[in-house]
Design a protein around this motif. Structure first.
Motif, PDB file in Angstrom:
ATOM      1  N   SER A  43      -1.411 -35.867  21.588  1.00  0.00           N
ATOM      2  CA  SER A  43      -1.156 -34.552  20.986  1.00  0.00           C
ATOM      3  C   SER A  43      -2.463 -33.925  20.526  1.00  0.00           C
ATOM      4  N   VAL A  44      -2.445 -32.596  20.494  1.00  0.00           N
ATOM      5  CA  VAL A  44      -3.576 -31.816  20.011  1.00  0.00           C
ATOM      6  C   VAL A  44      -2.996 -30.705  19.149  1.00  0.00           C
ATOM      7  N   VAL A  45      -3.506 -30.575  17.928  1.00  0.00           N
ATOM      8  CA  VAL A  45      -3.103 -29.477  17.053  1.00  0.00           C
ATOM      9  C   VAL A  45      -4.342 -28.644  16.775  1.00  0.00           C
ATOM     10  N   ILE A  46      -4.275 -27.371  17.163  1.00  0.00           N
ATOM     11  CA  ILE A  46      -5.385 -26.441  16.987  1.00  0.00           C
ATOM     12  C   ILE A  46      -5.022 -25.487  15.860  1.00  0.00           C
ATOM     13  N   THR A  47      -5.907 -25.340  14.890  1.00  0.00           N
ATOM     14  CA  THR A  47      -5.704 -24.382  13.800  1.00  0.00           C
ATOM     15  C   THR A  47      -6.610 -23.182  14.043  1.00  0.00           C
ATOM     16  N   PHE A  48      -6.009 -22.001  14.037  1.00  0.00           N
ATOM     17  CA  PHE A  48      -6.730 -20.756  14.293  1.00  0.00           C
ATOM     18  C   PHE A  48      -7.040 -20.034  12.983  1.00  0.00           C
ATOM     19  N   SER A  49      -7.978 -19.091  13.034  1.00  0.00           N
ATOM     20  CA  SER A  49      -8.411 -18.386  11.828  1.00  0.00           C
ATOM     21  C   SER A  49      -7.415 -17.338  11.350  1.00  0.00           C
ATOM     22  N   SER A  50      -6.665 -16.727  12.261  1.00  0.00           N
ATOM     23  CA  SER A  50      -5.699 -15.698  11.873  1.00  0.00           C
ATOM     24  C   SER A  50      -4.690 -15.473  12.992  1.00  0.00           C
ATOM     25  N   LYS A  51      -3.600 -14.799  12.662  1.00  0.00           N
ATOM     26  CA  LYS A  51      -2.528 -14.551  13.622  1.00  0.00           C
ATOM     27  C   LYS A  51      -3.014 -13.762  14.839  1.00  0.00           C
ATOM     28  N   ASP A  52      -3.931 -12.817  14.625  1.00  0.00           N
ATOM     29  CA  ASP A  52      -4.408 -11.999  15.733  1.00  0.00           C
ATOM     30  C   ASP A  52      -5.601 -12.615  16.461  1.00  0.00           C
ATOM     31  N   ARG A  53      -5.930 -13.857  16.131  1.00  0.00           N
ATOM     32  CA  ARG A  53      -7.025 -14.562  16.804  1.00  0.00           C
ATOM     33  C   ARG A  53      -6.569 -15.930  17.318  1.00  0.00           C
ATOM     34  N   MET A  54      -5.361 -15.956  17.902  1.00  0.00           N
ATOM     35  CA  MET A  54      -4.808 -17.197  18.456  1.00  0.00           C
ATOM     36  C   MET A  54      -4.895 -17.231  19.982  1.00  0.00           C
ATOM     37  N   GLY A  55      -5.678 -16.319  20.563  1.00  0.00           N
ATOM     38  CA  GLY A  55      -5.774 -16.246  22.010  1.00  0.00           C
ATOM     39  C   GLY A  55      -4.608 -15.467  22.586  1.00  0.00           C
ATOM     40  N   TYR A  56      -4.620 -15.295  23.900  1.00  0.00           N
ATOM     41  CA  TYR A  56      -3.551 -14.562  24.570  1.00  0.00           C
ATOM     42  C   TYR A  56      -2.970 -15.429  25.678  1.00  0.00           C
ATOM     43  N   GLU A  57      -1.704 -15.779  25.535  1.00  0.00           N
ATOM     44  CA  GLU A  57      -1.013 -16.602  26.526  1.00  0.00           C
ATOM     45  C   GLU A  57      -1.869 -17.794  26.955  1.00  0.00           C
ATOM     46  N   VAL A  58      -2.229 -18.596  25.977  1.00  0.00           N
ATOM     47  CA  VAL A  58      -3.022 -19.805  26.245  1.00  0.00           C
ATOM     48  C   VAL A  58      -2.244 -20.703  27.195  1.00  0.00           C
ATOM     49  N   SER A  59      -2.922 -21.176  28.231  1.00  0.00           N
ATOM     50  CA  SER A  59      -2.276 -22.070  29.192  1.00  0.00           C
ATOM     51  C   SER A  59      -2.989 -23.421  29.185  1.00  0.00           C
ATOM     52  N   VAL A  60      -2.273 -24.448  29.638  1.00  0.00           N
ATOM     53  CA  VAL A  60      -2.822 -25.796  29.722  1.00  0.00           C
ATOM     54  C   VAL A  60      -2.586 -26.336  31.124  1.00  0.00           C
ATOM     55  N   ASP A  61      -3.405 -27.309  31.530  1.00  0.00           N
ATOM     56  CA  ASP A  61      -3.280 -27.849  32.883  1.00  0.00           C
ATOM     57  C   ASP A  61      -2.296 -29.012  32.986  1.00  0.00           C
ATOM     58  N   SER A  62      -1.760 -29.450  31.858  1.00  0.00           N
ATOM     59  CA  SER A  62      -0.733 -30.504  31.862  1.00  0.00           C
ATOM     60  C   SER A  62      -0.025 -30.478  30.511  1.00  0.00           C
ATOM     61  N   GLU A  64       2.685 -29.759  27.481  1.00  0.00           N
ATOM     62  CA  GLU A  64       3.326 -28.547  26.963  1.00  0.00           C
ATOM     63  C   GLU A  64       2.533 -28.016  25.775  1.00  0.00           C
ATOM     64  N   TYR A  65       2.352 -26.693  25.731  1.00  0.00           N
ATOM     65  CA  TYR A  65       1.637 -26.033  24.646  1.00  0.00           C
ATOM     66  C   TYR A  65       2.556 -25.012  23.997  1.00  0.00           C
ATOM     67  N   VAL A  66       2.651 -25.071  22.667  1.00  0.00           N
ATOM     68  CA  VAL A  66       3.478 -24.131  21.907  1.00  0.00           C
ATOM     69  C   VAL A  66       2.642 -23.596  20.755  1.00  0.00           C
ATOM     70  N   SER A  67       2.637 -22.270  20.590  1.00  0.00           N
ATOM     71  CA  SER A  67       1.912 -21.690  19.461  1.00  0.00           C
ATOM     72  C   SER A  67       2.892 -21.255  18.380  1.00  0.00           C
ATOM     73  N   ASP A  68       2.415 -21.275  17.139  1.00  0.00           N
ATOM     74  CA  ASP A  68       3.234 -20.906  15.989  1.00  0.00           C
ATOM     75  C   ASP A  68       2.402 -20.004  15.082  1.00  0.00           C
ATOM     76  N   SER A  69       2.676 -18.702  15.129  1.00  0.00           N
ATOM     77  CA  SER A  69       1.880 -17.759  14.353  1.00  0.00           C
ATOM     78  C   SER A  69       2.137 -17.871  12.849  1.00  0.00           C
ATOM     79  N   THR A  70       3.226 -18.514  12.450  1.00  0.00           N
ATOM     80  CA  THR A  70       3.507 -18.712  11.026  1.00  0.00           C
ATOM     81  C   THR A  70       2.524 -19.707  10.413  1.00  0.00           C
TER      82      THR A  70
END
Length: 108
Positions: A43-62, A64-70
């Motif tokens: 597993s990998v958990v990425i913490t972003f600086s803000s809701k509007d700086r979480m990237g756009y439709e981040v994809s992975v090569d294997s 499952e990736y799920v983002s949570d703006s909350t």
């Protein structure tokens, strides 16, 4: 760190940069980064600086990736020795991924 490496790739646009003032890794539109380890990454958990700086439709090569703006996080789950994350976008969606922290869980 602890057997995990990160490699940033400039696929197009601005190169990836670390901003010392804000202490964040900036992955610009179209660019990617790969986490690698000798052990399987579970597993990998990425913490972003803000809701509007979480990237756009981040994809992975294997896996499952799920983002949570909350919680300002993106979570990858799977089983692989490396995982490539790509910040997608287009002319209307030029969104940076500004990463504050990455936590990687490895298999025993």
């Amino acid at each position: 760190v602890d057997g995990v490496s990160i490699k940033c790739e400039k696929n197009s646009g601005n190169p990836t940069a670390y901003n010392e003032n804000s202490k964040e890794l900036r992955i610009y539109r179209y660019n990617s980064f790969t986490l690698s380890s000798e052990k399987n990454i579970e597993s990998v958990v990425i913490t972003f600086s803000s809701k509007d700086r979480m990237g756009y439709e981040v994809s992975v090569d294997s896996g499952e990736y799920v983002s949570d703006s909350t919680t300002l996080t993106g979570t990858w789950t799977g089983s692989a020795k490396s995982v490539k994350f790509t910040n997608n976008g287009d002319a209307d969606h030029n969104v940076q991924a500004r990463i504050k922290k990455i936590v990687v869980t490895l298999a025993e």
